[in-house]
Design an enzyme around this catalytic site. Structure first.
Site, PDB file in Angstrom:
ATOM      1  N   SER A   1       0.821  -1.197   0.000  1.00  0.00           N
ATOM      2  CA  SER A   1       0.000   0.000   0.000  1.00  0.00           C
ATOM      3  C   SER A   1       0.871   1.269   0.000  1.00  0.00           C
ATOM      4  CB  SER A   1      -0.969  -0.043   1.188  1.00  0.00           C
ATOM      5  OG  SER A   1      -2.060   0.819   0.974  1.00  0.00           O
TER       6      SER A   1
ATOM      7  N   ASP B   1      -5.645  -3.753  -2.401  1.00  0.00           N
ATOM      8  CA  ASP B   1      -4.641  -3.284  -1.442  1.00  0.00           C
ATOM      9  C   ASP B   1      -3.791  -4.419  -0.848  1.00  0.00           C
ATOM     10  OD1 ASP B   1      -4.072  -0.686   0.329  1.00  0.00           O
ATOM     11  OD2 ASP B   1      -4.038  -2.443   1.635  1.00  0.00           O
TER      12      ASP B   1
END
Length: 288
Positions: A43, A157
């Site tokens: 991320s 993510d």
């Protein structure tokens, strides 16, 4: 990648705006002369890790972060009604510009980004292909960013499967893995009454992320845990406030400066292997 020994790997964790602390962490490591040989990120950790792998200095990234405001931030939003609130095309272009449109093979430090396969729930380690799109996939927070279709996968993510990718950087060849966990605490203050119904999903996601993070950290040699005091999952308001963003960067820098003596102790435990000479091999042949 440096010729130093031991080889140092850095695992940069997910955490939204809290991840701006990674900038301070890297600044402090660089100032202390601790060279990084491998980087893996999830991320926001993937974004900052990719930038560091591509550039010899942080000045442009830090200047960009501290120049952000709400007007500039909202200009990056491309609303979506499918897959997430934000399409992410403008963010991907911004990422490409920040990375200098570099490719994986042109990076000065070997780098891997972690994303999550939306169909299998498995982590996907990406170390080749379209660098900007790979980073864009890794930052695709569910419901916020639309997932990325890439290499026959739907990717979201990286924090959903491996929030601090210690295992990834270890496999890359690191002797020592320094992990940066920007979400060291689940409770910023105890819950005194039941949260509203709309808040339950966020609490639930935070519990899952908290437990998954500490599973990821088990095999790290050293963990840096900056205290950023950011309470929300993403923390948009911190991205758009130079004062708050600067404080997060400073928190990362301070936590790392405090950790440097212990990191050096970990490094000192490693002895450089020497090439086995001719007489050493002969001695072994006649040793019973």
């Amino acid at each position: 990648m440096s010729e130093s020994f031991p080889k140092i790997g850095l695992a940069l964790g997910s955490g939204g705006a809290k991840g701006l602390a990674h900038i301070g962490v890297l600044k402090a490591l660089e100032k202390a002369g601790i060279n990084i040989d491998f980087i893996a990120g999830s991320s926001i950790g993937a974004l900052i890790g990719a930038y560091y792998a591509a550039h010899p200095t942080f000045s442009e990234l830090e200047e960009f972060v501290l120049s952000m405001n709400r007007r500039k931030g909202f200009a990056l939003f491309d609303p979506s009604l499918r897959g997430g609130l934000i399409k992410g095309n403008k963010f991907e272009k911004l990422i490409a510009d920040l990375l200098g449109k570099k490719k994986f093979e042109a990076l000065r430090i070997p780098f891997s980004a972690v994303a999550t396969d939306f169909n299998t729930a498995e982590e996907v380690v990406l170390d080749s292909g379209d660098l900007a799109k790979v980073v864009r996939a890794s930052i695709s927070v569910p419901a916020v960013f639309r997932p990325v279709e890439y290499e026959s996968k739907i990717l979201a993510d990286g924090g959903l499967s491996n929030p601090v990718p210690v295992s990834v950087v270890r496999k890359m060849g690191a002797d020592i893995v320094i992990a940066v966990n920007v979400e060291p605490s689940y409770f910023y203050k105890p819950v005194e009454s039941l949260p509203p119904l709309t808040g339950i999903p966020a609490y639930s996601v935070n519990i899952l992320r908290h437990n998954l993070t500490f599973q990821s950290l088990k095999n790290a040699d050293f963990v840096i845990s900056p205290d950023t005091l950011v309470k929300s999952l993403v923390g948009w308001n911190y991205f758009f406030d130079a004062k708050k963003a600067g404080e997060i960067i400073k928190a990362g820098e301070k936590a790392t400066e405090d950790a440097i003596p212990e990191i050096r102790k970990v490094m000192e435990r490693f002895e450089k292997p020497e090439k086995e000479g001719f007489f050493s091999r002969i001695k072994k042949l006649f040793t019973f």
